[in-house]
Design a protein around this motif. Structure first.
Motif, mmCIF file in Angstrom:
data_model
loop_
_atom_site.group_PDB
_atom_site.id
_atom_site.type_symbol
_atom_site.label_atom_id
_atom_site.label_comp_id
_atom_site.label_asym_id
_atom_site.label_seq_id
_atom_site.Cartn_x
_atom_site.Cartn_y
_atom_site.Cartn_z
ATOM 1 N N SER A 22 8.186 7.789 10.436
ATOM 2 C CA SER A 22 8.549 7.058 9.215
ATOM 3 C C SER A 22 9.170 5.700 9.530
ATOM 4 O O SER A 22 9.329 4.869 8.637
ATOM 5 C CB SER A 22 9.511 7.888 8.361
ATOM 6 O OG SER A 22 10.694 8.143 9.083
ATOM 7 N N ALA A 23 9.477 5.444 10.798
ATOM 8 C CA ALA A 23 10.007 4.142 11.215
ATOM 9 C C ALA A 23 8.896 3.177 11.618
ATOM 10 O O ALA A 23 9.166 2.012 11.911
ATOM 11 C CB ALA A 23 10.978 4.334 12.383
ATOM 12 N N THR A 24 7.653 3.647 11.621
ATOM 13 C CA THR A 24 6.516 2.823 12.023
ATOM 14 C C THR A 24 5.888 2.168 10.795
ATOM 15 O O THR A 24 5.537 2.855 9.842
ATOM 16 C CB THR A 24 5.447 3.679 12.740
ATOM 17 O OG1 THR A 24 6.069 4.441 13.780
ATOM 18 C CG2 THR A 24 4.360 2.804 13.330
ATOM 19 N N VAL A 25 5.762 0.849 10.831
ATOM 20 C CA VAL A 25 5.173 0.093 9.727
ATOM 21 C C VAL A 25 3.847 -0.509 10.191
ATOM 22 O O VAL A 25 3.771 -1.129 11.252
ATOM 23 C CB VAL A 25 6.117 -1.016 9.229
ATOM 24 C CG1 VAL A 25 5.455 -1.850 8.136
ATOM 25 C CG2 VAL A 25 7.418 -0.414 8.721
ATOM 26 N N PHE A 26 2.818 -0.308 9.371
ATOM 27 C CA PHE A 26 1.478 -0.845 9.626
ATOM 28 C C PHE A 26 1.246 -2.023 8.688
ATOM 29 O O PHE A 26 1.548 -1.927 7.495
ATOM 30 C CB PHE A 26 0.408 0.211 9.321
ATOM 31 C CG PHE A 26 0.470 1.411 10.213
ATOM 32 C CD1 PHE A 26 -0.376 1.518 11.307
ATOM 33 C CD2 PHE A 26 1.357 2.443 9.945
ATOM 34 C CE1 PHE A 26 -0.335 2.625 12.121
ATOM 35 C CE2 PHE A 26 1.409 3.561 10.755
ATOM 36 C CZ PHE A 26 0.561 3.653 11.853
ATOM 37 N N GLN A 27 0.672 -3.103 9.200
ATOM 38 C CA GLN A 27 0.309 -4.266 8.394
ATOM 39 C C GLN A 27 -1.188 -4.495 8.553
ATOM 40 O O GLN A 27 -1.654 -4.741 9.666
ATOM 41 C CB GLN A 27 1.105 -5.486 8.833
ATOM 42 C CG GLN A 27 2.591 -5.277 8.647
ATOM 43 C CD GLN A 27 3.399 -6.504 8.984
ATOM 44 O OE1 GLN A 27 2.943 -7.624 8.840
ATOM 45 N NE2 GLN A 27 4.619 -6.284 9.426
ATOM 46 N N TYR A 28 -1.919 -4.396 7.445
ATOM 47 C CA TYR A 28 -3.380 -4.494 7.474
ATOM 48 C C TYR A 28 -3.865 -5.848 6.991
ATOM 49 O O TYR A 28 -3.270 -6.465 6.106
ATOM 50 C CB TYR A 28 -4.003 -3.421 6.568
ATOM 51 C CG TYR A 28 -3.955 -2.012 7.107
ATOM 52 C CD1 TYR A 28 -3.372 -1.693 8.321
ATOM 53 C CD2 TYR A 28 -4.504 -0.975 6.368
ATOM 54 C CE1 TYR A 28 -3.342 -0.392 8.781
ATOM 55 C CE2 TYR A 28 -4.484 0.332 6.829
ATOM 56 C CZ TYR A 28 -3.899 0.613 8.038
ATOM 57 O OH TYR A 28 -3.880 1.897 8.494
ATOM 58 N N LYS A 29 -4.983 -6.273 7.572
ATOM 59 C CA LYS A 29 -5.729 -7.443 7.112
ATOM 60 C C LYS A 29 -7.177 -7.005 6.982
ATOM 61 O O LYS A 29 -7.650 -6.163 7.742
ATOM 62 C CB LYS A 29 -5.622 -8.596 8.112
ATOM 63 C CG LYS A 29 -4.234 -9.170 8.222
ATOM 64 C CD LYS A 29 -4.206 -10.342 9.155
ATOM 65 C CE LYS A 29 -2.782 -10.878 9.244
ATOM 66 N NZ LYS A 29 -2.703 -12.019 10.138
#
Length: 114
Positions: A22-29
């Motif tokens: 839950s501490a991992t953030v994904f940023q998509y393009k």
């Protein structure tokens, strides 16, 4: 079709053999059908992914990251989107490590509204 460009996700559930939390953030393009992304947080120092989006918004991508033990790990993932009542996207994922273990798992990630 679901469009992922500029969206951020966080893990809600993961198999025990996974490293995302839950501490991992994904940023998509997204450009056309091509999906790219970065992720970090928790056990992941830095990671990248690249893949494809199909007509139903399903994702098929490969991922690689460096974890807190400075190991390079990678695998492949297939994700099916679910539209939540509040408009966010939840992804139901099936993944497999491409290292010697070849172990598999599942996870759920949800969009973070900004």
């Amino acid at each position: 079709m679901v469009h992922y460009d500029g969206k951020q996700f966080v893990a809600k559930e993961n198999s025990e053999n996974g490293e995302v939390s839950s501490a991992t953030v994904f940023q998509y393009k997204q450009e056309g059908r091509i999906l790219t992304g970065t992720y970090s947080g928790g056990e992941i120092l830095t990671g990248t992914l690249i893949g494809l989006v199909d007509d139903q918004g399903h994702l098929r991508f490969r991922y690689n990251h460096v974890n807190v033990d400075y190991e390079i790990r990678g695998g492949e993932c297939y994700s099916i989107p679910e539209q939540l009542a509040d408009g966010r996207i939840r992804l139901h994922e099936k993944w497999k490590w491409n290292d010697d273990s070849r172990s598999e798992g599942t996870s759920i990630v949800e969009e973070i509204l900004r």
